[in-house]
Design a protein around this motif. Structure first.
Motif, PDB file in Angstrom:
ATOM      1  N   ALA A  48       0.833  -1.212   0.000  1.00 39.44           N
ATOM      2  CA  ALA A  48       0.000   0.000   0.000  1.00 39.44           C
ATOM      3  C   ALA A  48       0.863   1.256   0.000  1.00 39.44           C
ATOM      4  O   ALA A  48       0.553   2.231  -0.697  1.00 39.44           O
ATOM      5  CB  ALA A  48      -0.936  -0.005   1.214  1.00 39.44           C
ATOM      6  N   THR A  49       1.953   1.232   0.747  1.00 37.13           N
ATOM      7  CA  THR A  49       2.866   2.374   0.793  1.00 37.13           C
ATOM      8  C   THR A  49       3.483   2.623  -0.573  1.00 37.13           C
ATOM      9  O   THR A  49       3.531   3.765  -1.049  1.00 37.13           O
ATOM     10  CB  THR A  49       3.971   2.134   1.844  1.00 37.13           C
ATOM     11  N   GLU A  50       3.938   1.567  -1.220  1.00 34.35           N
ATOM     12  CA  GLU A  50       4.572   1.709  -2.537  1.00 34.35           C
ATOM     13  C   GLU A  50       3.566   2.193  -3.574  1.00 34.35           C
ATOM     14  O   GLU A  50       3.883   3.043  -4.411  1.00 34.35           O
ATOM     15  CB  GLU A  50       5.195   0.382  -2.969  1.00 34.35           C
ATOM     16  N   ARG A  51       2.350   1.682  -3.536  1.00 29.74           N
ATOM     17  CA  ARG A  51       1.316   2.149  -4.473  1.00 29.74           C
ATOM     18  C   ARG A  51       1.003   3.624  -4.240  1.00 29.74           C
ATOM     19  O   ARG A  51       0.832   4.397  -5.180  1.00 29.74           O
ATOM     20  CB  ARG A  51       0.050   1.317  -4.332  1.00 29.74           C
ATOM     21  N   SER A  52       0.935   4.023  -2.984  1.00 32.10           N
ATOM     22  CA  SER A  52       0.659   5.424  -2.656  1.00 32.10           C
ATOM     23  C   SER A  52       1.790   6.321  -3.146  1.00 32.10           C
ATOM     24  O   SER A  52       1.538   7.405  -3.686  1.00 32.10           O
ATOM     25  CB  SER A  52       0.479   5.593  -1.148  1.00 32.10           C
ATOM     26  N   ARG A  53       3.026   5.863  -2.972  1.00 32.19           N
ATOM     27  CA  ARG A  53       4.173   6.641  -3.444  1.00 32.19           C
ATOM     28  C   ARG A  53       4.098   6.805  -4.968  1.00 32.19           C
ATOM     29  O   ARG A  53       4.379   7.880  -5.506  1.00 32.19           O
ATOM     30  CB  ARG A  53       5.488   5.967  -3.048  1.00 32.19           C
ATOM     31  N   ALA A  54       3.692   5.757  -5.682  1.00 32.62           N
ATOM     32  CA  ALA A  54       3.574   5.826  -7.141  1.00 32.62           C
ATOM     33  C   ALA A  54       2.492   6.822  -7.558  1.00 32.62           C
ATOM     34  O   ALA A  54       2.678   7.592  -8.504  1.00 32.62           O
ATOM     35  CB  ALA A  54       3.283   4.444  -7.715  1.00 32.62           C
ATOM     36  N   VAL A  55       1.360   6.815  -6.848  1.00 34.41           N
ATOM     37  CA  VAL A  55       0.280   7.753  -7.152  1.00 34.41           C
ATOM     38  C   VAL A  55       0.749   9.184  -6.908  1.00 34.41           C
ATOM     39  O   VAL A  55       0.514  10.088  -7.733  1.00 34.41           O
ATOM     40  CB  VAL A  55      -0.987   7.434  -6.321  1.00 34.41           C
ATOM     41  N   LEU A  56       1.425   9.414  -5.785  1.00 34.68           N
ATOM     42  CA  LEU A  56       1.947  10.753  -5.484  1.00 34.68           C
ATOM     43  C   LEU A  56       2.958  11.191  -6.536  1.00 34.68           C
ATOM     44  O   LEU A  56       2.960  12.351  -6.966  1.00 34.68           O
ATOM     45  CB  LEU A  56       2.608  10.773  -4.106  1.00 34.68           C
ATOM     46  N   THR A  57       3.820  10.279  -6.956  1.00 34.57           N
ATOM     47  CA  THR A  57       4.836  10.599  -7.956  1.00 34.57           C
ATOM     48  C   THR A  57       4.188  10.981  -9.282  1.00 34.57           C
ATOM     49  O   THR A  57       4.561  11.979  -9.909  1.00 34.57           O
ATOM     50  CB  THR A  57       5.798   9.416  -8.148  1.00 34.57           C
ATOM     51  N   LEU A  94      10.883  20.934  -6.142  1.00 36.34           N
ATOM     52  CA  LEU A  94      11.716  20.479  -5.028  1.00 36.34           C
ATOM     53  C   LEU A  94      10.851  20.024  -3.860  1.00 36.34           C
ATOM     54  O   LEU A  94      11.101  18.981  -3.252  1.00 36.34           O
ATOM     55  CB  LEU A  94      12.665  21.591  -4.587  1.00 36.34           C
ATOM     56  N   GLY A  95       9.813  20.791  -3.542  1.00 38.94           N
ATOM     57  CA  GLY A  95       8.908  20.403  -2.458  1.00 38.94           C
ATOM     58  C   GLY A  95       8.227  19.074  -2.738  1.00 38.94           C
ATOM     59  O   GLY A  95       8.100  18.225  -1.846  1.00 38.94           O
ATOM     60  N   SER A  96       7.817  18.864  -3.977  1.00 36.70           N
ATOM     61  CA  SER A  96       7.188  17.593  -4.349  1.00 36.70           C
ATOM     62  C   SER A  96       8.175  16.438  -4.207  1.00 36.70           C
ATOM     63  O   SER A  96       7.834  15.375  -3.680  1.00 36.70           O
ATOM     64  CB  SER A  96       6.663  17.663  -5.780  1.00 36.70           C
ATOM     65  N   ALA A  97       9.386  16.641  -4.683  1.00 39.20           N
ATOM     66  CA  ALA A  97      10.405  15.587  -4.592  1.00 39.20           C
ATOM     67  C   ALA A  97      10.705  15.240  -3.139  1.00 39.20           C
ATOM     68  O   ALA A  97      10.830  14.050  -2.785  1.00 39.20           O
ATOM     69  CB  ALA A  97      11.678  16.019  -5.309  1.00 39.20           C
ATOM     70  N   GLU A  98      10.790  16.241  -2.292  1.00 35.08           N
ATOM     71  CA  GLU A  98      11.056  15.978  -0.875  1.00 35.08           C
ATOM     72  C   GLU A  98       9.887  15.246  -0.215  1.00 35.08           C
ATOM     73  O   GLU A  98      10.094  14.325   0.578  1.00 35.08           O
ATOM     74  CB  GLU A  98      11.341  17.295  -0.145  1.00 35.08           C
ATOM     75  N   ALA A  99       8.675  15.641  -0.545  1.00 36.29           N
ATOM     76  CA  ALA A  99       7.496  14.984   0.033  1.00 36.29           C
ATOM     77  C   ALA A  99       7.442  13.533  -0.388  1.00 36.29           C
ATOM     78  O   ALA A  99       7.151  12.632   0.427  1.00 36.29           O
ATOM     79  CB  ALA A  99       6.225  15.711  -0.393  1.00 36.29           C
ATOM     80  N   ILE A 100       7.736  13.251  -1.643  1.00 33.95           N
ATOM     81  CA  ILE A 100       7.719  11.880  -2.141  1.00 33.95           C
ATOM     82  C   ILE A 100       8.801  11.048  -1.473  1.00 33.95           C
ATOM     83  O   ILE A 100       8.575   9.901  -1.065  1.00 33.95           O
ATOM     84  CB  ILE A 100       7.849  11.830  -3.668  1.00 33.95           C
ATOM     85  N   SER A 101       9.987  11.618  -1.303  1.00 37.28           N
ATOM     86  CA  SER A 101      11.080  10.866  -0.680  1.00 37.28           C
ATOM     87  C   SER A 101      10.806  10.558   0.793  1.00 37.28           C
ATOM     88  O   SER A 101      11.272   9.564   1.313  1.00 37.28           O
ATOM     89  CB  SER A 101      12.414  11.602  -0.834  1.00 37.28           C
ATOM     90  N   ARG A 102      10.033  11.420   1.457  1.00 35.24           N
ATOM     91  CA  ARG A 102       9.688  11.176   2.872  1.00 35.24           C
ATOM     92  C   ARG A 102       8.523  10.202   3.029  1.00 35.24           C
ATOM     93  O   ARG A 102       8.335   9.620   4.095  1.00 35.24           O
ATOM     94  CB  ARG A 102       9.300  12.493   3.553  1.00 35.24           C
ATOM     95  N   TRP A 103       7.717  10.035   1.993  1.00 35.22           N
ATOM     96  CA  TRP A 103       6.487   9.245   2.099  1.00 35.22           C
ATOM     97  C   TRP A 103       6.779   7.803   2.507  1.00 35.22           C
ATOM     98  O   TRP A 103       7.590   7.132   1.915  1.00 35.22           O
ATOM     99  CB  TRP A 103       5.738   9.256   0.768  1.00 35.22           C
ATOM    100  N   GLY A 104       6.117   7.350   3.512  1.00 31.70           N
ATOM    101  CA  GLY A 104       6.199   5.949   3.928  1.00 31.70           C
ATOM    102  C   GLY A 104       7.411   5.585   4.744  1.00 31.70           C
ATOM    103  O   GLY A 104       7.655   4.418   5.013  1.00 31.70           O
ATOM    104  N   ARG A 105       8.169   6.548   5.171  1.00 31.46           N
ATOM    105  CA  ARG A 105       9.336   6.223   6.003  1.00 31.46           C
ATOM    106  C   ARG A 105       8.938   5.954   7.416  1.00 31.46           C
ATOM    107  O   ARG A 105       8.005   6.377   7.944  1.00 31.46           O
ATOM    108  CB  ARG A 105      10.347   7.361   5.995  1.00 31.46           C
TER     109      ARG A 105
END
Length: 105
Positions: A48-57, A94-105
């Motif tokens: 679920a975390t990986e799918r959510s990260r893909a949707v956000l990306t 940059l904000g989007s990239a940072e949010a995506i990299s933090r997602w699911g940690r």
């Protein structure tokens, strides 16, 4: 102490056959089932975390693409704003990239 073979539900023909099962007491069977349940839950959360990260990306890419196109258009009609347009879109990217990299940690 009574022991029985531990086999997962529906294990007919699975890698854990009756011949390869480990004899366990009922208490150990319960602990093993609980451990397997935790593994299954952790796997479901990871998926679920990986799918959510893909949707956000995907959403971020679409948004940044649209903003970049708008940026290019605005530069042609208001060239003096180029540095500001670029800074705003870059900050958003940059904000989007940072949010995506933090997602699911």
């Amino acid at each position: 102490m009574t022991t029985t073979d531990l086999q997962p539900a529906g294990s007919a023909g699975s890698a854990l056959s009756a011949a390869g099962a480990v004899p366990m007491s009922k208490g150990l069977q319960r602990q093993a089932r609980q451990a397997l349940d935790r593994v299954a839950v952790n796997a479901a959360v990871a998926v679920a975390t990986e799918r959510s990260r893909a949707v956000l990306t995907e959403e971020a890419l679409l948004n940044i693409g649209a903003l970049s196109a708008l940026e290019a258009h605005l530069i042609t009609i208001a060239p003096l704003g180029e540095a500001r347009f670029r800074a705003i879109v870059d900050a958003c990217a940059l904000g989007s990239a940072e949010a995506i990299s933090r997602w699911g940690r």
